[in-house]
Design a protein around this motif. Structure first.
Motif, PDB file in Angstrom:
ATOM      1  N   MET A   1       0.831  -1.173   0.000  1.00 20.91           N
ATOM      2  CA  MET A   1       0.000   0.000   0.000  1.00 20.91           C
ATOM      3  C   MET A   1       0.882   1.245   0.000  1.00 20.91           C
ATOM      4  SD  MET A   1      -3.176   0.211   2.593  1.00 20.91           S
ATOM      5  CE  MET A   1      -4.564  -0.730   2.098  1.00 20.91           C
ATOM      6  N   SER A   2       0.526   2.188  -0.813  1.00 21.52           N
ATOM      7  CA  SER A   2       1.302   3.424  -0.829  1.00 21.52           C
ATOM      8  C   SER A   2       0.966   4.269   0.395  1.00 21.52           C
ATOM      9  CB  SER A   2       1.022   4.206  -2.109  1.00 21.52           C
ATOM     10  OG  SER A   2      -0.292   4.697  -2.089  1.00 21.52           O
ATOM     11  N   LYS A   3       1.811   5.233   0.668  1.00 28.05           N
ATOM     12  CA  LYS A   3       1.647   6.046   1.872  1.00 28.05           C
ATOM     13  C   LYS A   3       0.343   6.850   1.861  1.00 28.05           C
ATOM     14  CE  LYS A   3       4.562   8.375   5.019  1.00 28.05           C
ATOM     15  NZ  LYS A   3       5.441   7.632   5.815  1.00 28.05           N
ATOM     16  N   GLU A   4      -0.106   7.271   0.687  1.00 25.10           N
ATOM     17  CA  GLU A   4      -1.332   8.064   0.625  1.00 25.10           C
ATOM     18  C   GLU A   4      -2.587   7.212   0.733  1.00 25.10           C
ATOM     19  OE1 GLU A   4      -1.427   8.966  -3.928  1.00 25.10           O
ATOM     20  OE2 GLU A   4       0.193  10.150  -3.066  1.00 25.10           O
ATOM     21  N   ASN A   5      -2.500   5.893   0.507  1.00 23.24           N
ATOM     22  CA  ASN A   5      -3.669   5.024   0.593  1.00 23.24           C
ATOM     23  C   ASN A   5      -3.807   4.348   1.951  1.00 23.24           C
ATOM     24  OD1 ASN A   5      -4.367   5.639  -1.989  1.00 23.24           O
ATOM     25  ND2 ASN A   5      -3.479   3.809  -2.894  1.00 23.24           N
ATOM     26  N   GLN A   6      -2.862   4.551   2.870  1.00 21.58           N
ATOM     27  CA  GLN A   6      -2.936   3.915   4.175  1.00 21.58           C
ATOM     28  C   GLN A   6      -4.045   4.554   5.009  1.00 21.58           C
ATOM     29  OE1 GLN A   6       0.948   4.216   5.887  1.00 21.58           O
ATOM     30  NE2 GLN A   6       1.581   2.243   5.056  1.00 21.58           N
ATOM     31  N   PRO A   7      -4.775   3.728   5.746  1.00 16.34           N
ATOM     32  CA  PRO A   7      -5.827   4.314   6.591  1.00 16.34           C
ATOM     33  C   PRO A   7      -5.212   5.106   7.737  1.00 16.34           C
ATOM     34  CG  PRO A   7      -5.608   1.970   7.022  1.00 16.34           C
ATOM     35  CD  PRO A   7      -4.716   2.292   5.846  1.00 16.34           C
ATOM     36  N   GLU A   8      -5.870   6.185   8.087  1.00 17.78           N
ATOM     37  CA  GLU A   8      -5.391   7.035   9.158  1.00 17.78           C
ATOM     38  C   GLU A   8      -6.217   6.754  10.412  1.00 17.78           C
ATOM     39  OE1 GLU A   8      -5.055  11.770  10.001  1.00 17.78           O
ATOM     40  OE2 GLU A   8      -4.791  11.061   7.955  1.00 17.78           O
ATOM     41  N   PHE A   9      -5.536   6.475  11.514  1.00 15.57           N
ATOM     42  CA  PHE A   9      -6.230   6.191  12.753  1.00 15.57           C
ATOM     43  C   PHE A   9      -6.670   7.483  13.421  1.00 15.57           C
ATOM     44  CE2 PHE A   9      -3.696   2.304  12.307  1.00 15.57           C
ATOM     45  CZ  PHE A   9      -4.695   1.367  12.465  1.00 15.57           C
ATOM     46  N   LEU A  10      -7.728   7.373  14.198  1.00 14.45           N
ATOM     47  CA  LEU A  10      -8.264   8.540  14.879  1.00 14.45           C
ATOM     48  C   LEU A  10      -7.322   9.007  15.982  1.00 14.45           C
ATOM     49  CD1 LEU A  10     -10.637  10.473  15.180  1.00 14.45           C
ATOM     50  CD2 LEU A  10     -11.679   8.831  16.722  1.00 14.45           C
ATOM     51  N   PHE A  11      -6.737   8.051  16.712  1.00 13.59           N
ATOM     52  CA  PHE A  11      -5.842   8.367  17.818  1.00 13.59           C
ATOM     53  C   PHE A  11      -4.446   7.864  17.522  1.00 13.59           C
ATOM     54  CE2 PHE A  11      -9.850   7.880  20.434  1.00 13.59           C
ATOM     55  CZ  PHE A  11     -10.040   9.228  20.592  1.00 13.59           C
ATOM     56  N   ASP A  12      -3.489   8.369  18.281  1.00 12.10           N
ATOM     57  CA  ASP A  12      -2.109   7.919  18.210  1.00 12.10           C
ATOM     58  C   ASP A  12      -1.947   6.695  19.119  1.00 12.10           C
ATOM     59  OD1 ASP A  12       0.513   8.100  17.366  1.00 12.10           O
ATOM     60  OD2 ASP A  12       1.123   9.457  18.986  1.00 12.10           O
ATOM     61  N   LYS A  13      -0.801   6.039  19.022  1.00 15.85           N
ATOM     62  CA  LYS A  13      -0.541   4.854  19.832  1.00 15.85           C
ATOM     63  C   LYS A  13      -0.576   5.188  21.326  1.00 15.85           C
ATOM     64  CE  LYS A  13       2.741   1.043  19.983  1.00 15.85           C
ATOM     65  NZ  LYS A  13       4.008   0.529  19.457  1.00 15.85           N
ATOM     66  N   LYS A  14      -0.074   6.359  21.683  1.00 14.15           N
ATOM     67  CA  LYS A  14      -0.068   6.775  23.086  1.00 14.15           C
ATOM     68  C   LYS A  14      -1.489   6.975  23.612  1.00 14.15           C
ATOM     69  CE  LYS A  14       2.213   9.873  26.267  1.00 14.15           C
ATOM     70  NZ  LYS A  14       3.209  10.909  26.437  1.00 14.15           N
ATOM     71  N   ASN A  15      -2.381   7.493  22.772  1.00 18.89           N
ATOM     72  CA  ASN A  15      -3.772   7.676  23.172  1.00 18.89           C
ATOM     73  C   ASN A  15      -4.432   6.339  23.502  1.00 18.89           C
ATOM     74  OD1 ASN A  15      -3.181  10.009  21.100  1.00 18.89           O
ATOM     75  ND2 ASN A  15      -4.836  10.721  22.423  1.00 18.89           N
ATOM     76  N   TYR A  16      -4.190   5.330  22.678  1.00 19.01           N
ATOM     77  CA  TYR A  16      -4.778   4.023  22.927  1.00 19.01           C
ATOM     78  C   TYR A  16      -4.222   3.396  24.199  1.00 19.01           C
ATOM     79  CZ  TYR A  16      -7.093   4.076  18.409  1.00 19.01           C
ATOM     80  OH  TYR A  16      -7.895   4.399  17.347  1.00 19.01           O
ATOM     81  N   ARG A  17      -2.941   3.592  24.470  1.00 23.70           N
ATOM     82  CA  ARG A  17      -2.358   3.061  25.709  1.00 23.70           C
ATOM     83  C   ARG A  17      -2.966   3.752  26.924  1.00 23.70           C
ATOM     84  NH1 ARG A  17       4.055   2.249  24.364  1.00 23.70           N
ATOM     85  NH2 ARG A  17       3.745   0.480  22.978  1.00 23.70           N
ATOM     86  N   LEU A  18      -3.111   5.058  26.860  1.00 23.74           N
ATOM     87  CA  LEU A  18      -3.739   5.788  27.957  1.00 23.74           C
ATOM     88  C   LEU A  18      -5.196   5.360  28.149  1.00 23.74           C
ATOM     89  CD1 LEU A  18      -2.360   9.395  27.376  1.00 23.74           C
ATOM     90  CD2 LEU A  18      -1.983   7.974  29.399  1.00 23.74           C
ATOM     91  N   LEU A  19      -5.895   5.140  27.044  1.00 18.97           N
ATOM     92  CA  LEU A  19      -7.283   4.700  27.108  1.00 18.97           C
ATOM     93  C   LEU A  19      -7.392   3.335  27.786  1.00 18.97           C
ATOM     94  CD1 LEU A  19     -10.080   5.698  26.139  1.00 18.97           C
ATOM     95  CD2 LEU A  19      -9.737   4.327  24.109  1.00 18.97           C
ATOM     96  N   LEU A  20      -6.518   2.412  27.432  1.00 19.96           N
ATOM     97  CA  LEU A  20      -6.532   1.087  28.059  1.00 19.96           C
ATOM     98  C   LEU A  20      -6.160   1.180  29.537  1.00 19.96           C
ATOM     99  CD1 LEU A  20      -5.006  -1.178  25.278  1.00 19.96           C
ATOM    100  CD2 LEU A  20      -7.352  -1.111  26.077  1.00 19.96           C
TER     101      LEU A  20
END
Length: 80
Positions: A1-20
């Motif tokens: 997959m090219s860089k422009e076709n990659q899905p963009e996540f709503l949060f960053d990795k740090k946000n998900y860790r804090l959420l968990l």
């Protein structure tokens, strides 16, 4: 997959860790709140008024909700 076709996540990795971490803290607070009942419903148990159930557990639950709230609104510094 090219860089422009990659899905963009709503949060960053740090946000998900804090959420968990916040969800785990809420769960620990509810575990601390449990118990204190009497095996016989005709008897009253003073254990329901312990410090752990009245003060500590609700404080831990509120702390967990604060962590979740922070995780949702936290915006990491841009890498640009």
């Amino acid at each position: 997959m090219s860089k422009e076709n990659q899905p963009e996540f709503l949060f960053d990795k740090k946000n998900y860790r804090l959420l968990l971490a916040g969800i785990a803290t809420i769960f620990i607070g509810f575990v601390l709140m449990s118990g204190g009942g009497s095996p016989n419903p005709e008897e009253f148990s003073e254990a329901i008024f312990s410090f752990r159930r009245i003060r500590l557990a609700p404080t831990v639950v509120l702390l967990g909700f604060g962590i979740v709230f922070f995780a949702i609104f936290y915006q990491p510094k841009s890498k640009a």
